[in-house]
Design an enzyme around this catalytic site. Structure first.
Site, PDB file in Angstrom:
ATOM      1  N   ALA A   1     -18.166  -0.665  -1.698  1.00  0.00           N
ATOM      2  CA  ALA A   1     -18.275  -0.532  -3.018  1.00  0.00           C
ATOM      3  C   ALA A   1     -17.739   0.797  -3.735  1.00  0.00           C
ATOM      4  O   ALA A   1     -18.266   1.077  -4.513  1.00  0.00           O
ATOM      5  CB  ALA A   1     -19.592  -0.745  -3.556  1.00  0.00           C
TER       6      ALA A   1
ATOM      7  N   TYR B   1       1.019  -1.202  -0.353  1.00  0.00           N
ATOM      8  CA  TYR B   1       0.100   0.018   0.043  1.00  0.00           C
ATOM      9  C   TYR B   1       0.995   1.308  -0.014  1.00  0.00           C
ATOM     10  O   TYR B   1       1.731   1.384   0.922  1.00  0.00           O
ATOM     11  CB  TYR B   1      -0.923  -0.069   1.210  1.00  0.00           C
TER      12      TYR B   1
ATOM     13  N   THR C   1     -23.195   5.313  -2.282  1.00  0.00           N
ATOM     14  CA  THR C   1     -23.029   6.417  -0.998  1.00  0.00           C
ATOM     15  C   THR C   1     -22.799   7.801  -1.425  1.00  0.00           C
ATOM     16  O   THR C   1     -22.021   8.357  -0.796  1.00  0.00           O
ATOM     17  CB  THR C   1     -22.328   5.799   0.112  1.00  0.00           C
TER      18      THR C   1
HETATM   19  N1  LIG Z   1      -6.998  -8.270  -0.048  1.00  0.00           N
HETATM   20  C1  LIG Z   1      -6.929  -7.226  -1.290  1.00  0.00           C
HETATM   21  O1  LIG Z   1      -6.616  -7.797  -2.385  1.00  0.00           O
HETATM   22  C2  LIG Z   1      -7.414  -6.102  -1.036  1.00  0.00           C
HETATM   23  C3  LIG Z   1      -7.726  -5.414  -1.974  1.00  0.00           C
HETATM   24  C4  LIG Z   1      -8.149  -3.887  -2.003  1.00  0.00           C
HETATM   25  C5  LIG Z   1      -8.352  -3.184  -0.720  1.00  0.00           C
HETATM   26  N2  LIG Z   1      -7.822  -4.362   0.349  1.00  0.00           N
HETATM   27  C6  LIG Z   1      -8.376  -3.809   1.771  1.00  0.00           C
HETATM   28  O2  LIG Z   1      -9.733  -3.205   1.882  1.00  0.00           O
HETATM   29  C7  LIG Z   1      -9.891  -1.959   2.392  1.00  0.00           C
HETATM   30  C8  LIG Z   1     -11.084  -1.391   1.742  1.00  0.00           C
HETATM   31  O3  LIG Z   1     -11.066  -1.451   0.501  1.00  0.00           O
HETATM   32  P1  LIG Z   1     -11.625  -0.521  -0.414  1.00  0.00           P
HETATM   33  O4  LIG Z   1     -10.893   1.033  -0.306  1.00  0.00           O
HETATM   34  O5  LIG Z   1     -11.748  -0.855  -1.874  1.00  0.00           O
HETATM   35  O6  LIG Z   1     -13.350  -0.163  -0.083  1.00  0.00           O
HETATM   36  P2  LIG Z   1     -14.252   0.342   0.146  1.00  0.00           P
HETATM   37  O7  LIG Z   1     -14.641   0.822   1.858  1.00  0.00           O
HETATM   38  O8  LIG Z   1     -15.504  -0.134  -0.517  1.00  0.00           O
HETATM   39  O9  LIG Z   1     -14.215   2.121  -0.540  1.00  0.00           O
HETATM   40  C9  LIG Z   1     -13.334   2.819   0.006  1.00  0.00           C
HETATM   41  C10 LIG Z   1     -12.931   3.972  -1.181  1.00  0.00           C
HETATM   42  O10 LIG Z   1     -13.848   4.563  -1.877  1.00  0.00           O
HETATM   43  C11 LIG Z   1     -13.800   5.892  -1.809  1.00  0.00           C
HETATM   44  N3  LIG Z   1     -14.941   6.569  -1.692  1.00  0.00           N
HETATM   45  C12 LIG Z   1     -15.348   7.577  -2.555  1.00  0.00           C
HETATM   46  N4  LIG Z   1     -16.532   8.174  -2.397  1.00  0.00           N
HETATM   47  C13 LIG Z   1     -16.928   7.461  -1.552  1.00  0.00           C
HETATM   48  C14 LIG Z   1     -18.077   7.586  -0.831  1.00  0.00           C
HETATM   49  N5  LIG Z   1     -19.120   8.382  -1.085  1.00  0.00           N
HETATM   50  N6  LIG Z   1     -18.440   6.638   0.189  1.00  0.00           N
HETATM   51  C15 LIG Z   1     -17.431   5.930   0.742  1.00  0.00           C
HETATM   52  N7  LIG Z   1     -16.378   5.758   0.025  1.00  0.00           N
HETATM   53  C16 LIG Z   1     -16.055   6.550  -0.895  1.00  0.00           C
HETATM   54  C17 LIG Z   1     -13.088   6.140  -0.475  1.00  0.00           C
HETATM   55  O11 LIG Z   1     -12.348   7.596  -0.765  1.00  0.00           O
HETATM   56  P3  LIG Z   1     -11.728   8.238   0.528  1.00  0.00           P
HETATM   57  O12 LIG Z   1     -10.991   7.619   1.135  1.00  0.00           O
HETATM   58  O13 LIG Z   1     -11.393   9.777  -0.199  1.00  0.00           O
HETATM   59  O14 LIG Z   1     -13.023   8.482   1.255  1.00  0.00           O
HETATM   60  C18 LIG Z   1     -12.046   5.113  -0.502  1.00  0.00           C
HETATM   61  O15 LIG Z   1     -10.989   5.351  -1.493  1.00  0.00           O
HETATM   62  C19 LIG Z   1      -8.525  -1.272   2.047  1.00  0.00           C
HETATM   63  O16 LIG Z   1      -8.438  -0.168   2.693  1.00  0.00           O
HETATM   64  C20 LIG Z   1      -7.525  -2.324   2.176  1.00  0.00           C
HETATM   65  O17 LIG Z   1      -7.066  -2.351   3.479  1.00  0.00           O
HETATM   66  C21 LIG Z   1      -7.758  -5.528   0.109  1.00  0.00           C
END
Ligand SMILES: NC(=O)c1ccc[n+]([C@@H]2O[C@H](COP(=O)([O-])OP(=O)(O)OC[C@H]3O[C@@H](n4cnc5c(N)ncnc54)[C@H](OP(=O)(O)O)[C@@H]3O)[C@@H](O)[C@H]2O)c1
Length: 326
Positions: free
Chosen positions: A236, A63, A241
């Site tokens: 997502a 990351y 949202t």
């Molecule tokens: N194991 C794997 O392969 C893998 C892959 C990807 C992620 N992960 C882990 O899972 C965690 C979550 O993944 P994710 O970031 O894809 O999940 P998420 O919680 O579904 O999405 C959050 C992302 O969406 C953005 N976003 C933009 N507008 C938003 C809104 N209105 N509401 C909510 N979010 C909004 C956020 O930006 P802002 O930060 O600007 O709010 C953030 O970048 C990561 O931090 C990581 O630890 C694991």
């Protein structure tokens, strides 16, 4: 939760996990350092997560090319009491371009895993990880080598427990056949948008081609083997949202409206409804939220309080599928 071992202080994990992929600035390469503003943002995100009861934090050595762990290490340094109160998880196994190759590949070789863990511990400024996950399946995996690496990490006290990510039941079984420690976590992409993990169950004996690559039987295997399922991408990425929509499909629009309607009906937020939908599934899913925006983190606070009825759960799934049940 109580499914995986407690940390050194005897603390068990919260139902929600805070994913730290967004921390450490916006540059994924190691060319640009993070700024004092990024450090402040990391403090605020961690504080918001703690304030809604989250005590488990998810990292990966890739990351922001290590900067997410490094900035978290700065937070830990300033908050001396924190390390013993939280469960820290990180991942390794994805290898970005380096001196040996100009492309990303996966590497579960013993020396690479051991090197990665030393880097993770040094960036986080901690002596041990509560859980280490293998990030994505390495096509050239030799389970005996992974077993040696895990054995060494466990014996040296550098890692307490082990898990995997993005793996099928067969891949976990192969690893487990050689390990002398249990696999306690499998982290997979799962959300109301990425709903193939539930679709796979209703496509059995019907339309296997529609399975959209979620490996059949993986959920059931994890449940049977007491492997904690963690959902990455549970919000997502904001598609339901308020994030401006790139996918303009009628299904996405209708789902966003329905999520909002349930939020209003239950006096909560769309974020909490999305998480409650995942958590209503009997597999006991642990969502890993990834927003670094404090208001969005706080918007997740009702997720555990809201219990959707069977009918509400199906209503959301059917709307997100854009198709009724077969
Ligand atoms: N194991 C794997 O392969 C893998 C892959 C990807 C992620 N992960 C882990 O899972 C965690 C979550 O993944 P994710 O970031 O894809 O999940 P998420 O919680 O579904 O999405 C959050 C992302 O969406 C953005 N976003 C933009 N507008 C938003 C809104 N209105 N509401 C909510 N979010 C909004 C956020 O930006 P802002 O930060 O600007 O709010 C953030 O970048 C990561 O931090 C990581 O630890 C694991």
């Amino acid at each position: 939760m109580g499914k995986f071992p407690l940390n050194d202080s005897g603390i068990s994990a919260s139902r929600l996990v805070y994913g730290c992929m967004g921390l450490g600035g916006s540059d994924w390469s190691n060319k640009t350092a993070y700024t004092p503003e990024d450090v402040k943002q990391a403090h605020e995100a961690v504080e918001a997560a703690l304030s809604i009861g989250i005590n488990m934090f998810d990292h990966a050595n890739i990351y922001k090319s290590g900067k997410a762990e490094q900035i978290f290490g700065e937070v830990l340094k300033e908050r001396k009491d924190l390390r013993d109160r939280i469960i820290l998880q990180s991942k390794c196994g994805i290898r970005f371009a380096d001196d040996l190759a100009p492309f990303t590949r996966f590497d579960f070789s013993k020396d690479y895993i051991l090197d990665c863990v030393d880097g993770i511990l040094s960036r986080l400024g901690t002596d041990y990880l509560d859980i280490l996950l293998l990030h994505r399946p390495d096509a050239l995996v030799e389970p005996e080598e992974v077993a040696e690496a895990f054995h060494h990490l466990k014996a040296s006290g550098k890692v307490k427990s082990f898990g995997v990510s993005n793996m099928s039941a067969g891949q976990i079984r192969l690893l487990q056949s050689c390990l002398d420690v249990p696999i306690v976590v499998n982290q997979l992409e799962m959300s109301l948008y990425r709903h193939n993990w539930v679709d796979v169950g209703i496509n059995v004996n019907r339309d296997p081609a529609a399975n959209d690559i979620f490996p059949e039987g993986t959920l059931e295997f994890c449940r049977l083997e007491n492997i904690q399922i963690q959902a990455w991408g549970p919000l997502a990425q904001g598609i339901y949202t308020g994030r401006p929509l790139t996918d303009q499909s009628e299904t996405v629009r209708a789902t966003a409206q329905k999520v909002q309607a349930y939020a209003e009906q239950k006096g909560t937020t769309a974020e909490s409804i999305l998480l409650a939908w995942l958590m209503r599934h009997p597999a006991g899913i642990q969502p890993v939220i990834g927003t670094k925006t404090p208001e969005r983190i706080l918007a997740c606070k009702d997720a555990e309080r809201i219990t959707l009825t069977r009918e509400e759960w199906y209503d959301l799934w059917i709307t997100a599928r854009g198709a009724v049940m077969p």
